[in-house]
Design an enzyme around this catalytic site. Structure first.
Site, PDB file in Angstrom:
ATOM      1  N   ASP A 102     -21.753  51.832  12.894  1.00 48.00           N
ATOM      2  CA  ASP A 102     -22.716  52.929  13.001  1.00 48.00           C
ATOM      3  C   ASP A 102     -23.013  53.150  14.486  1.00 48.00           C
ATOM      4  OD1 ASP A 102     -24.825  54.691  12.711  1.00 48.00           O
ATOM      5  OD2 ASP A 102     -26.071  53.363  11.521  1.00 48.00           O
ATOM      6  N   VAL A 152     -25.008  55.756   3.626  1.00 40.83           N
ATOM      7  CA  VAL A 152     -24.141  55.555   2.470  1.00 40.83           C
ATOM      8  C   VAL A 152     -24.295  54.153   1.895  1.00 40.83           C
ATOM      9  CG1 VAL A 152     -22.421  57.300   3.102  1.00 40.83           C
ATOM     10  CG2 VAL A 152     -22.225  54.982   4.032  1.00 40.83           C
TER      11      VAL A 152
END
Ligand code: IMP
Ligand code: MG
Length: 178
Positions: A102, A152
């Site tokens: 990320d 997610v």
């Protein structure tokens, strides 16, 4: 599908194909040498198991666990090793296996740590990478899917420890109604 999971972003068949492709790439680069695959707990464990089963090279596995402080949906760079490797990686061909990159803060920290232990090679394999503006430039060798910056779950990824066991990657619904 669970009620707080909205759309399926990557289905299980698509994941299986990506795993096969990544396994072949890792095998090609190992070029017959044994690989030490290091999973980053907990999420990376799911991917590591599938990846190693799809590989042909001789493999050993190990795990490490880090925690990033802050309880939200994003880590803020305050990374601590809470469970270290059980083997010496010096001279080995190490492949670090992550569920998602990320901000890259977690990975940057792990890379810095592992590099001090003098592996012969150190490569990174992640199932997902977010296209995040301002993300640290971390050199990732193998990427399953590039995804948008949405939260997610599934295929190892959790929200508050749930949903890791979903066979697909799904977007978590932010509003509980609808
Ligand atoms: P980074 O340090 O910002 O790259 O964050 C990496 C870690 O944050 C991952 O290993 C995950 O545990 C968690 N993370 C980042 N994005 C997501 C997401 O969309 N869903 C679930 N966990 C995530
Ligand atoms: Mg998590």
């Amino acid at each position: 599908m669970s009620h707080d999971v909205s759309e399926i972003l990557i289905g299980s068949d698509e994941i299986r194909r990506a795993v096969g492709r990544l396994a072949a790439e890792v095998d090609r680069d190992l070029d017959g040498r044994p690989g030490l695959l290091v999973g980053v707990l907990k999420g990376g464990a799911f991917f590591l198991c599938d990846l190693t089963r799809a590989m042909r090279s001789p493999v050993a596995i190990d795990f490490l666990r880090v925690s990033s402080y802050g309880a939200g949906t994003r880590s803020w760079g305050n990374v601590q090793v809470v469970h270290d490797l059980s083997v010496d990686i010096a001279g080995k061909d190490v492949v670090l296996v992550e569920d998602i990159v990320d901000s890259g803060a977690t990975l940057a920290h792990i890379l810095e740590l592992l590099a001090t232990r003098k592996p012969r090679t150190l490569r990174i394999c992640t199932m997902l990478r977010k296209n995040l503006a301002g993300a640290r430039a971390v050199p990732v060798d193998y990427v399953g899917f590039e995804i948008e910056d949405r939260f997610v779950v599934g295929y190892g990824l959790d929200f508050a420890e749930s949903y890791r066991n979903l066979p697909h990657v799904a977007v978590l619904r932010e509003e509980k109604d609808g």
